[in-house]
Design a protein around this motif. Structure first.
Motif, short mmCIF file in Angstrom:
data_model
loop_
_atom_site.label_atom_id
_atom_site.label_comp_id
_atom_site.label_asym_id
_atom_site.label_seq_id
_atom_site.Cartn_x
_atom_site.Cartn_y
_atom_site.Cartn_z
N ILE A 109 0.66 -1.04 0.03
CA ILE A 109 -0.06 -0.03 -0.10
C ILE A 109 0.88 1.34 -0.01
O ILE A 109 0.30 2.31 -0.43
N SER A 110 2.03 1.31 0.37
CA SER A 110 3.05 2.45 0.53
C SER A 110 3.55 2.76 -0.85
O SER A 110 4.00 3.81 -1.16
N SER A 148 1.29 3.30 -3.36
CA SER A 148 0.03 4.01 -3.95
C SER A 148 0.63 5.37 -4.42
O SER A 148 1.22 6.14 -3.63
N LEU A 174 -2.44 7.08 0.90
CA LEU A 174 -3.40 6.43 1.28
C LEU A 174 -4.89 6.98 0.87
O LEU A 174 -5.80 6.00 0.56
#
Length: 393
Positions: free
Chosen positions: A193-194, A196, A200
């Motif tokens: 997810i980092s 992206s 966030l």
């Protein structure tokens, strides 16, 4: 006086329900629409949006459907769920109209997107400009197609759903396998997810506009519960199965599209005029195969409204049967066993919506820019925005 009812049980088996739900989710959307929005907001982490999006939907949205489908077997679907759960006639009727609009919107939007994709494909792959009225006529054709199939009964719609749903899985998965097997950019970073590109907030926007939007139609099949074999057990199992199948498929395809280009080219890929999956498939599998997969995806685009159109008809049928709408809407065709007069109302509603949103044809309210969040200059050649993707060996 209308005394006939929908054919109860014995019409739709487990896999018929699964594929009616699957085509509503529309696996081909990953090839046409949802990959674009996921890439735009989440970048390299786009595949993870499908993992978490599917999981979130499974555990937070499907629970109520899972429970109530074992307690209520009625063509009214959600509004009958609310009626049983609350005992409120006002609340249940409000949900009925909300659900009718909710089922009609995918019919209208899918037909509009299909009409738009025809000139986009011609321009992107062949550099050919088609007449401006063609998308409008194509949209109308989809609406009529949905009406005719629903008019001839849910069994026919289920057979079409199974054939087109299976074709989407087979051909689009094949495209994904070819891409993954030949790309030099395979990485587990797609599930971090980092990574992206939008942080966030971008990741969660990508999750909402990509997978959650794609999966949202899965539960329309609750309106077919009266026509399902062993409904109270079949419906819940079929709904969960359809989400699991679609979740695995779309996560894999999103991964294939993401790793089909260098990380530095993802923003360029997301900003192309044509669907990213079409461009990547063309690069790795060739134009002919890309066209075959696109045709299969387009068939999915016009098959998806079948589930929603049939569902909308059954809402009107149920409301009529409950005495809320005129009695003629609950009449059943003596041969095809469909709520044929309700299907005519659905056809008229959809045609009116298409006319309101696409007339005049040269200035549709639902333009490609609005549908796909584009800010590109439409006067430029779509090829000028394609990233420089190395061809597979």
């Amino acid at each position: 006086m209308a005394t006939e009812s929908l054919p109860r049980g014995g019409v739709l088996g487990f896999w018929s329900i699964v594929f009616l739900s699957v085509v509503a989710i529309f696996p081909g959307s990953i090839y046409i629409i949802s990959s674009t929005t996921a890439l735009t907001f989440a970048g390299e982490a786009a595949p993870l949006t499908f993992v978490l999006g599917g999981t979130a939907l499974m555990f937070f949205n499907v629970i109520a459907v899972y429970i109530f489908s074992t307690k209520v077997v009625n063509a009214g679907g959600f509004y009958k769920f609310v009626q049983k759960g609350t005992g409120s006639a006002v609340a249940s009727r409000a949900v009925a109209w909300d659900q009718f609009i909710a089922q009609m919107c995918p019919v209208i939007i899918s037909s509009t997107v299909f009409g738009w994709l025809i000139p986009v494909t011609a321009s992107t792959l062949f550099n050919v400009t088609l007449p401006a009225f063609l998308p409008f006529l194509a949209s109308i054709a989809v609406i009529v197609y949905v009406f005719l199939l629903s008019y001839f009964g849910i069994r026919l719609s289920a057979l079409i759903a199974m054939a087109v749903g299976a074709a989407q899985f087979i051909f689009i998965t094949a495209a994904g396998i070819i891409i993954v097997a030949h790309t030099h950019y395979n990485t587990l970073g797609a599930f971090n997810i980092s990574n992206s590109s939008g942080g966030l907030s971008g990741f969660f926007i990508g999750m909402v506009t990509g997978p959650l939007t794609a999966y949202i139609g899965y539960s329309a099949v609750v309106h077919f519960s009266e026509e399902a074999k062993f409904s109270k057990g079949t419906m819940k199992k079929a709904i969960v199965t359809s989400i699991l199948i679609a979740g695995v498929f779309e996560t894999f395809m999103m991964y294939a599209i993401t790793v089909g280009v260098p990380r530095s080219d993802l923003s360029s890929l997301a900003g192309t005029y044509a669907p990213p999956a079409l461009i990547v498939t063309d690069r790795f599998a060739g134009l002919v195969f890309a066209l075959v997969v696109l045709v299969i995806a387009l068939l999915g685009q016009i098959t998806s409204p079948l589930t929603f159109g049939n569902a909308a008809e059954r809402i009107l049928y149920s409301l009529s049967r409950d005495g809320i709408l005129p009695e003629f809407l609950s009449e059943i065709h003596p041969r095809y066993r469909s709520p044929h007069k309700a299907s005519i109302v659905v056809l008229a509603f959809a045609l009116a919506a298409i006319l309101l949103t696409q007339v005049p044809p040269r200035t549709p309210l639902w333009s490609p820019d609005r549908l796909f969040l584009r800010s590109r200059d439409m006067g430029h050649s779509p090829h000028s925005h394609e990233p420089d993707i190395p061809r597979g060996s």
